[in-house]
Design an enzyme around this catalytic site. Structure first.
Site, PDB file in Angstrom:
ATOM      1  CE  LYS A 131      -2.209   1.973   4.095  1.00  0.00           C
ATOM      2  NZ  LYS A 131      -1.336   3.023   4.297  1.00  0.00           N
ATOM      3  CG  ASN A 132       2.485   2.665   3.553  1.00  0.00           C
ATOM      4  OD1 ASN A 132       1.284   2.896   3.371  1.00  0.00           O
ATOM      5  ND2 ASN A 132       3.016   2.552   4.749  1.00  0.00           N
TER       6      ASN A 132
ATOM      7  NE  ARG B  84       0.506  12.018   7.463  1.00  0.00           N
ATOM      8  CZ  ARG B  84       0.788  13.262   7.824  1.00  0.00           C
ATOM      9  NH1 ARG B  84      -0.176  14.078   8.168  1.00  0.00           N
ATOM     10  NH2 ARG B  84       2.026  13.701   7.831  1.00  0.00           N
TER      11      ARG B  84
ATOM     12  CB  CYS C  99      -4.993   6.013  11.055  1.00  0.00           C
ATOM     13  SG  CYS C  99      -5.581   4.576  10.160  1.00  0.00           S
TER      14      CYS C  99
ATOM     15  NE  ARG D 147      -0.383  10.113  10.410  1.00  0.00           N
ATOM     16  CZ  ARG D 147      -0.728   9.059   9.682  1.00  0.00           C
ATOM     17  NH1 ARG D 147      -1.919   8.552   9.796  1.00  0.00           N
ATOM     18  NH2 ARG D 147       0.109   8.510   8.843  1.00  0.00           N
ATOM     19  N   PRO D 148       1.172  16.459  11.545  1.00  0.00           N
ATOM     20  CG  PRO D 148       3.028  17.592  12.413  1.00  0.00           C
ATOM     21  CD  PRO D 148       2.176  16.374  12.621  1.00  0.00           C
ATOM     22  CB  ILE D 149       1.192  18.454   6.097  1.00  0.00           C
ATOM     23  CG1 ILE D 149       0.166  19.565   6.300  1.00  0.00           C
ATOM     24  CG2 ILE D 149       0.525  17.101   6.020  1.00  0.00           C
ATOM     25  CD1 ILE D 149      -0.707  19.808   5.072  1.00  0.00           C
ATOM     26  CG  ASP D 150       5.630  20.806  10.225  1.00  0.00           C
ATOM     27  OD1 ASP D 150       5.122  19.683  10.227  1.00  0.00           O
ATOM     28  OD2 ASP D 150       6.679  21.074  10.836  1.00  0.00           O
ATOM     29  CG  LEU D 151       8.623  18.246   8.322  1.00  0.00           C
ATOM     30  CD1 LEU D 151       8.983  16.804   8.630  1.00  0.00           C
ATOM     31  CD2 LEU D 151       9.804  19.165   8.617  1.00  0.00           C
TER      32      LEU D 151
ATOM     33  CG  ASP E 257       2.691   1.597   9.622  1.00  0.00           C
ATOM     34  OD1 ASP E 257       2.280   2.463  10.418  1.00  0.00           O
ATOM     35  OD2 ASP E 257       2.808   1.804   8.393  1.00  0.00           O
TER      36      ASP E 257
ATOM     37  NE  ARG F 196      -7.473   4.277   5.212  1.00  0.00           N
ATOM     38  CZ  ARG F 196      -6.772   5.154   5.899  1.00  0.00           C
ATOM     39  NH1 ARG F 196      -7.149   5.507   7.095  1.00  0.00           N
ATOM     40  NH2 ARG F 196      -5.687   5.701   5.389  1.00  0.00           N
TER      41      ARG F 196
HETATM   42  C1  UD1 Z   1       3.998   6.962   6.354  1.00  0.00           C
HETATM   43  C2  UD1 Z   1       3.201   5.686   6.142  1.00  0.00           C
HETATM   44  C3  UD1 Z   1       2.627   5.206   7.466  1.00  0.00           C
HETATM   45  C4  UD1 Z   1       3.749   5.058   8.500  1.00  0.00           C
HETATM   46  C5  UD1 Z   1       4.591   6.319   8.587  1.00  0.00           C
HETATM   47  C6  UD1 Z   1       5.820   6.159   9.476  1.00  0.00           C
HETATM   48  C7  UD1 Z   1       2.340   5.928   3.897  1.00  0.00           C
HETATM   49  C8  UD1 Z   1       1.180   6.130   3.006  1.00  0.00           C
HETATM   50  N1  UD1 Z   1       2.123   5.968   5.215  1.00  0.00           N
HETATM   51  O1  UD1 Z   1       3.103   7.926   6.876  1.00  0.00           O
HETATM   52  O2  UD1 Z   1       1.991   3.946   7.239  1.00  0.00           O
HETATM   53  O3  UD1 Z   1       3.172   4.812   9.777  1.00  0.00           O
HETATM   54  O4  UD1 Z   1       5.060   6.702   7.282  1.00  0.00           O
HETATM   55  O5  UD1 Z   1       6.593   5.108   9.037  1.00  0.00           O
HETATM   56  O6  UD1 Z   1       3.453   5.699   3.438  1.00  0.00           O
HETATM   57  N2  UD1 Z   1       5.857  14.829  10.693  1.00  0.00           N
HETATM   58  C9  UD1 Z   1       5.968  16.169  11.002  1.00  0.00           C
HETATM   59  N3  UD1 Z   1       5.742  17.059   9.980  1.00  0.00           N
HETATM   60  C10 UD1 Z   1       5.434  16.680   8.709  1.00  0.00           C
HETATM   61  C11 UD1 Z   1       5.341  15.310   8.431  1.00  0.00           C
HETATM   62  C12 UD1 Z   1       5.569  14.403   9.442  1.00  0.00           C
HETATM   63  O7  UD1 Z   1       6.244  16.555  12.127  1.00  0.00           O
HETATM   64  O8  UD1 Z   1       5.251  17.548   7.847  1.00  0.00           O
HETATM   65  C13 UD1 Z   1       6.060  13.831  11.773  1.00  0.00           C
HETATM   66  C14 UD1 Z   1       4.798  12.992  12.030  1.00  0.00           C
HETATM   67  O9  UD1 Z   1       3.906  13.641  12.899  1.00  0.00           O
HETATM   68  C15 UD1 Z   1       5.369  11.724  12.620  1.00  0.00           C
HETATM   69  C16 UD1 Z   1       6.717  11.598  11.879  1.00  0.00           C
HETATM   70  O10 UD1 Z   1       7.012  12.878  11.345  1.00  0.00           O
HETATM   71  O11 UD1 Z   1       5.627  11.911  13.983  1.00  0.00           O
HETATM   72  C17 UD1 Z   1       6.714  10.557  10.772  1.00  0.00           C
HETATM   73  O12 UD1 Z   1       5.618  10.780   9.905  1.00  0.00           O
HETATM   74  P1  UD1 Z   1       5.703  10.451   8.343  1.00  0.00           P
HETATM   75  O13 UD1 Z   1       6.922   9.637   8.086  1.00  0.00           O
HETATM   76  O14 UD1 Z   1       5.541  11.715   7.594  1.00  0.00           O
HETATM   77  O15 UD1 Z   1       4.427   9.547   8.155  1.00  0.00           O
HETATM   78  P2  UD1 Z   1       3.489   9.469   6.875  1.00  0.00           P
HETATM   79  O16 UD1 Z   1       4.266   9.773   5.650  1.00  0.00           O
HETATM   80  O17 UD1 Z   1       2.239  10.192   7.145  1.00  0.00           O
END
Ligand code: UD1
Length: 419
Positions: free
Chosen positions: A22-23, A92, A116, A121-125, A305, A399
């Site tokens: 999936k990922n 997400r 989930c 789960r921010p998207i700031d980065l 996961d 999912r």
């Molecule tokens: C992806 C996987 C998910 C897995 C996760 C961690 C997919 C579709 N999903 O999720 O199954 O659990 O990797 O291995 O591939 N963070 C920030 N700012 C950001 C983005 C992330 O602070 O802009 C933090 C998150 O809150 C979290 C950490 O970084 O604490 C890791 O998140 P991230 O690797 O981005 O997870 P996803 O890509 O959402």
């Protein structure tokens, strides 16, 4: 509401093939938007998140056929740059369409993504990196409007290791002007698979799978054919099902190297693991042994996961295990439900540390799945429990797992999805 009825007591034994990840498939479906013409993607899992991505692609003007795990996408060029909020809010990973559409059309409107509930789960980065490449992003009433005169290669340091941000920035960079360097990039095998897909479309990417990724922008990408890598987390889930039921299972169609962190912990729990180039066999001991302390981390560390399913398995192991969740801030909802099945688990108030005192048996109960991997953990607990367990699930499990009840039944489990 889905209802999985699980009857415990059977050993999970035999052999099972593992399908596509999936990922890996989700970012690849976003990447399709960057190319012109037709792409054929084999080994694509038939799961709800892929259905949502297909709907998004169709909304953007692509013709999509999905037959027996092969997806054919014809992309005449996006007909709109507005992503449908209803679909975006379901998962997400739809944030990845932001990088892809910005890369292709220099414009995108997208709602803040869902997924989930396992932390803020921010998207700031993602946004910071896209802005550094030249995008102007305004947020209003839950919608993000992003535009770029031109996307320009630059150096981006990611202050956290983020899978999604690494993928989104690669997607934005492949058609940008000049070279983009991502520092402190995530190193997950799914990122390597995305890069393989993009490279076969004509992209220039070096270092995917390491913490420095260099992307040199090109003018155009063409359609391609690709086979999605096997799902590490699905593989780990089945191995744990065998471990918990004291079974003997061989998984085929997987790369043992990608699941080293999982098999290392299974060995620590007393399982015998035999690896071949594309298969892994697990033989469980008479009783699983606790793992005194382990932490979740970005790859190559132990994947978050797999934390819920390991917590379920450790509930029946001899001794006390301590699991530290270091990736997500609230990923312990499954613990409360496992306690209803007789597990002896204590979660610290910050939900970061889970202490499990193993018991010889769990018992059946009616439990609620609160997220995708937590739901799978409850099904595994049901397989190892005495009597019957009912897992009530709001569609989370579908999912991420294709035909989970059918596949578990093939290897000796007694699981049905009740109408
Ligand atoms: C992806 C996987 C998910 C897995 C996760 C961690 C997919 C579709 N999903 O999720 O199954 O659990 O990797 O291995 O591939 N963070 C920030 N700012 C950001 C983005 C992330 O602070 O802009 C933090 C998150 O809150 C979290 C950490 O970084 O604490 C890791 O998140 P991230 O690797 O981005 O997870 P996803 O890509 O959402």
């Amino acid at each position: 509401m889905r209802k999985y009825r699980v009857r415990g007591g059977n050993r999970i034994c035999g052999a099972l093939g593992i399908g596509g990840a999936k990922n890996a498939a989700l970012p690849i479906l976003a990447a399709v938007l960057l190319s012109e013409g037709e792409s054929v993607i084999h080994n694509c899992p038939n799961i709800a998140d892929i259905d949502s991505s297909i709907e998004i692609l169709r909304h953007l003007g692509c013709r999509v056929d999905f037959v027996q795990n092969t997806l054919t996408v014809n992309n005449p060029g996006p007909t709109t740059t507005e992503l449908p909020t209803e679909l975006v809010s379901k998962m997400r990973s739809s944030i990845l369409f932001m990088g892809a559409l910005l890369g292709r059309c220099r414009e995108v409107t997208i709602a803040s993504p869902g997924g989930c509930q396992i932390g803020s789960r921010p998207i700031d980065l993602h946004l910071k990196g896209l802005r550094k490449m030249g995008a102007v992003i305004n947020e209003e009433n839950g919608l993000m409007y992003a535009k770029a005169e031109a996307l320009k290669g630059t150096q981006i340091y990611l202050k956290e290791v983020s899978v999604g941000a690494t993928e989104n920035l690669i997607l934005a960079a492949v058609l940008a002007q000049g070279e983009t360097t991502l520092l402190n990039a995530a190193r997950e095998p799914e990122i390597v698979d995305l890069a393989r897909f993009l490279k076969s479309m004509g992209a220039v990417i070096h270092g995917a799978g390491t913490s420095t990724v260099r992307i040199t922008g090109v003018k155009k990408l063409r359609g391609t054919t690709h086979r999605v890598m096997p799902d590490r987390i699905v593989a780990g889930t089945f191995l744990l099902a065998a471990a918990m039921t004291l079974g003997d299972l061989t998984l085929t169609g997987i790369n043992p190297h990608d699941i080293k962190a999982i098999t290392a912990n299974l060995r620590a729990m007393g399982c015998t693991i035999k690896e071949k180039p594309a298969s892994v066999r697990l033989r469980a001991p008479r009783q699983l042994i606790a793992i005194p302390h382990f932490i979740t981390e970005a790859h190559p560390g132990f994947p978050t996961d797999m934390q819920p399913t390991f917590v379920a398995a450790l509930s029946t192991a001899k001794g006390t295990s301590v699991v530290e969740e270091r990736v997500f801030e609230s990923r312990a909802a499954h613990a409360t439900e496992l306690i209803r099945m007789g597990a002896n688990i204590v979660v610290t108030s910050d939900e970061r540390v889970i202490v499990i005192k193993g018991r010889p048996h769990l018992h059946g109960a009616t439990v609620h799945s609160k997220d995708l991997r937590g739901g799978a953990a409850l099904i595994l607990a049901g397989l190892a429990a005495q009597a019957e367990t009912l897992v009530l699930d709001n569609g989370y499990i579908e999912r991420g797992y294709e035909s989970l009840p059918e596949n578990l039944t093939k290897i000796g489990g007694d699981v049905i999805l009740q109408p």
